[in-house]
Every structure is written in C-alpha cells, then in structure tokens.
Design a protein around this motif. Structure first.
Motif, mmCIF file in Angstrom:
data_model
loop_
_atom_site.group_PDB
_atom_site.id
_atom_site.type_symbol
_atom_site.label_atom_id
_atom_site.label_comp_id
_atom_site.label_asym_id
_atom_site.label_seq_id
_atom_site.Cartn_x
_atom_site.Cartn_y
_atom_site.Cartn_z
ATOM 1 N N UNK A 80 -35.721 31.688 8.766
ATOM 2 C CA UNK A 80 -35.731 30.300 8.582
ATOM 3 C C UNK A 80 -36.982 29.440 8.479
ATOM 4 N N UNK A 105 -40.319 30.762 4.038
ATOM 5 C CA UNK A 105 -39.551 29.862 3.972
ATOM 6 C C UNK A 105 -39.535 28.693 4.951
ATOM 7 N N UNK A 165 -36.730 26.074 6.635
ATOM 8 C CA UNK A 165 -35.829 25.204 6.920
ATOM 9 C C UNK A 165 -35.256 25.522 8.341
ATOM 10 N N UNK A 166 -36.321 25.279 9.310
ATOM 11 C CA UNK A 166 -36.005 25.368 10.744
ATOM 12 C C UNK A 166 -34.774 24.615 11.278
ATOM 13 N N UNK A 206 -41.943 29.847 -0.320
ATOM 14 C CA UNK A 206 -40.962 30.286 -1.281
ATOM 15 C C UNK A 206 -39.992 29.233 -1.344
ATOM 16 N N UNK A 207 -39.734 28.562 -0.378
ATOM 17 C CA UNK A 207 -38.671 27.448 -0.353
ATOM 18 C C UNK A 207 -38.907 26.573 0.810
ATOM 19 N N UNK A 208 -38.774 25.283 0.733
ATOM 20 C CA UNK A 208 -38.714 24.399 2.106
ATOM 21 C C UNK A 208 -37.964 23.477 1.829
ATOM 22 N N UNK A 209 -37.137 23.043 2.665
ATOM 23 C CA UNK A 209 -36.103 21.859 2.490
ATOM 24 C C UNK A 209 -36.871 20.562 2.585
ATOM 25 N N UNK A 210 -35.999 19.366 2.481
ATOM 26 C CA UNK A 210 -36.400 18.337 2.272
ATOM 27 C C UNK A 210 -37.247 17.614 3.657
ATOM 28 N N UNK A 211 -36.535 18.127 4.744
ATOM 29 C CA UNK A 211 -37.040 17.867 5.992
ATOM 30 C C UNK A 211 -38.408 18.539 6.453
ATOM 31 N N UNK A 226 -40.279 19.169 3.977
ATOM 32 C CA UNK A 226 -41.403 18.599 3.006
ATOM 33 C C UNK A 226 -41.982 17.673 3.829
ATOM 34 N N UNK A 227 -41.485 16.657 4.414
ATOM 35 C CA UNK A 227 -42.042 15.477 5.417
ATOM 36 C C UNK A 227 -43.013 16.131 6.442
ATOM 37 N N UNK A 241 -39.572 25.542 -9.740
ATOM 38 C CA UNK A 241 -39.354 24.624 -8.729
ATOM 39 C C UNK A 241 -40.287 24.392 -7.368
ATOM 40 N N UNK A 242 -40.930 25.508 -7.214
ATOM 41 C CA UNK A 242 -42.149 25.759 -6.246
ATOM 42 C C UNK A 242 -43.191 25.035 -6.851
ATOM 43 N N UNK A 263 -42.783 21.406 -6.628
ATOM 44 C CA UNK A 263 -42.919 20.721 -5.295
ATOM 45 C C UNK A 263 -44.287 20.878 -4.766
#
Lengths: 130, 175
Positions: A11, A29, A31-32, A70-75, A77-78, A109-110, A113
């Motif tokens: 995560x 990725x 999303x901690x 590869x992916x990061x969530x919205x929190x 992103x900040x 998508x990336x 971003x």
C-alpha cells in the motif's frame, strides 16, 4: 546526510533519496493507512536537506526527481504535491531541479495525473513512457 | 444476453476485494486505462468509508462491483450522521453540476490549500467523478438509530468490457 530509503509495501511506495548524487526516486502504489504519517518524515527530510544545502557552497547543482507511480489515491496526491513542492523549492538555492514522470505507455490515467500535478505545481515535467 | 459478474465485500473484506479486482479487472475491462480508472474509483470508495464513515456500525459498510453488459457499476454503502449527510449532499451536488474545467480548478485548490478531513472527502468524490465522467448517484435511507442514515453512492462507467461475460451468472462474495 544519509540516504533516505523506504522500501515498497503493498500500500505504500518506495522512496529513495540519495543526497550524494542528488537523485530522489518515488514509485509504486500509494494508499497508506495514514497518509500524513507516512509522508511527514519525507517532507521533513527534504527540509533538513535544504538546511544542509544552505550550509554548503553556492555552486550550481542538478537534482533529478524520478516519479514512477502505478497508482496513488487522492490523499496521497496532496502529500506527493507537498513533497515535490518542497523539492522544487530547492531551486532558490542554486539547484536546478528536473522532474521525470515515468508511466506505462498505455496508462493514460497516470499520464493525466502527472499533467494535473504539473499544473498544480506550475513546474514543467519530462514525461517518459515505458 | 450475458449475466452480470458481481463482487461484494463488507468492511473487513475490503483489502481482499481490491486484490480480487486486481486479478480479474485486467481481463474484463476494455483497456488498461479503464482498468486503472476503475481501480482508482474502488480504492477511493473504500478510503471514504474507512476514513469518513461513522464508526457506530461498520457492519453495515459494503462495497459491490457489478460488471453487466457494457457497464461497470460501483456501489458503496455506509452509515453517516446528520452533519455528514448535509455535507455529502452539498459536495456531490456541487460536483455533479460542475464542468470538467471547474472540477479541475476545484481539485487544484483542494490539493494546494485544503487542510481538513472534510476537504479530503471532497477530493475523493471529485476524483471519482473525474475518472467516471458520469454523475455520482446517491441516496440516504433512514437508519435504525435516530439522526443516522444509510448512505449509498453509485458510480457507473459505460462501454468498458473487453470480453463478453460468461453466460453463467456469477456472484463472488469476498472472504
């Protein structure tokens, strides 16, 4: 300063910042469970690095940031914005910063971003498709 | 006529749902970009429930994904209080009526200047709308505890299947 090194987890991304070659790498990725707790030491590390930089001679330097998410969530992103903003801020100490944004060639998508972060940071990235 | 593939997970099974989606999503969805958008929506839905849902009734929390003909439908359910109901209603309505450019500017402002938990909920909803490019549908149903509601958020993505689904109806509960 020592190298900042955080191994990847399912995560959370890997982080490597080697001050001897001025290379900052982040990838994987993000999303901690607790985004702020994960990124705070990284942002603190960049601020410590800035203090070290101020103590050294003012010779021009080149720092490279390699982002290979590869992916990061919205929190995240900040928080990623805050890390990159702090690194880009080092330019006021005669450091030229380059941000390379790696992405899978078919991962629009990336790419989007990266373009979004580029706009937020008002700083041009180099895009590198894999 | 194909039958839907249905994935479902409750609060304690969310991580397994993400793992299952990683396994099957790439084979079902039309391209890698669509897979990534769907993956992003799923993670945001789960984050929203984990970080912002009421802790009084985690057992009511549920996320489902249905692959049906040309659509992929995400549905997330959790219990919220009166204050969250008002906040969610205002935010979702604002997001639904905003243009693409307006959402981009709003996201930029939230990332650069947002500081509260409420802001991060708004950012998650906004990101899901951007990825889906469809209206965020929602309902609030009365809950057994006064001043609490069962919030359901539904997100559709259209025309996204690579392969026809198996003609046998499939339902997978995540355990």
């Amino acid at each position: 300063m020592n190298t900042l090194s955080i191994p990847p987890h399912s995560r959370q991304p890997y982080i490597e910042f080697d001050p001897s070659i001025l290379l900052f790498r982040i990838g994987g990725e993000s999303r901690p469970e607790n985004t702020k707790a994960f990124y705070k030491p990284i942002i603190d590390w960049v601020h410590e690095f800035e203090q070290e930089l101020i103590k050294t001679t003012n010779t021009p330097k080149q720092l490279t940031v390699e982002v290979e998410m590869h992916y990061f969530n919205s929190s995240s992103l900040k928080s990623i914005f805050e890390v990159l903003d702090a690194i880009i801020g080092l330019q006021k100490h005669n450091v030229k910063v380059t941000v390379k944004w790696f992405y899978e060639g078919d991962d629009e998508d990336m790419l989007e971003s990266g373009e979004s972060l580029e706009d937020m940071l008002e700083f041009q990235f180099e895009y590198v498709p894999r | 006529m194909t039958n839907p593939l249905h994935l479902q997970a409750n609060y304690n099974e969310f991580n397994s749902l993400i793992d299952t989606f990683k396994e099957i999503g790439k084979t079902i969805l039309i391209d890698f970009t669509t897979y990534k958008k769907c993956y992003g929506i799923l993670c945001e839905l789960i984050d929203n429930i984990k970080h912002h849902g009421s802790s009084i009734s985690q057992e009511e929390s549920l996320v489902t994904i249905t692959f049906d003909a040309n659509n992929c439908t995400f549905c997330a359910r959790n219990v919220v209080n009166e204050k969250a109901k008002k906040s969610l209603t205002n935010r979702i309505n604002y997001i639904n009526r905003s243009s693409k450019d307006h959402l981009h500017q709003a996201r930029k402002l939230l990332v650069k200047h947002g500081t509260t938990n409420s802001d991060s909920t708004g950012l998650g909803l906004l990101v899901m709308k951007q990825k889906a490019q469809n209206e965020l549908k929602y309902t609030f149903a009365p809950y057994k505890k006064p001043e609490y509601y069962l919030f359901e958020l539904i997100i559709d993505l259209s025309s996204i299947h690579e392969y026809a689904l198996d003609s046998t109806s499939q339902q997978t509960a995540i355990h």
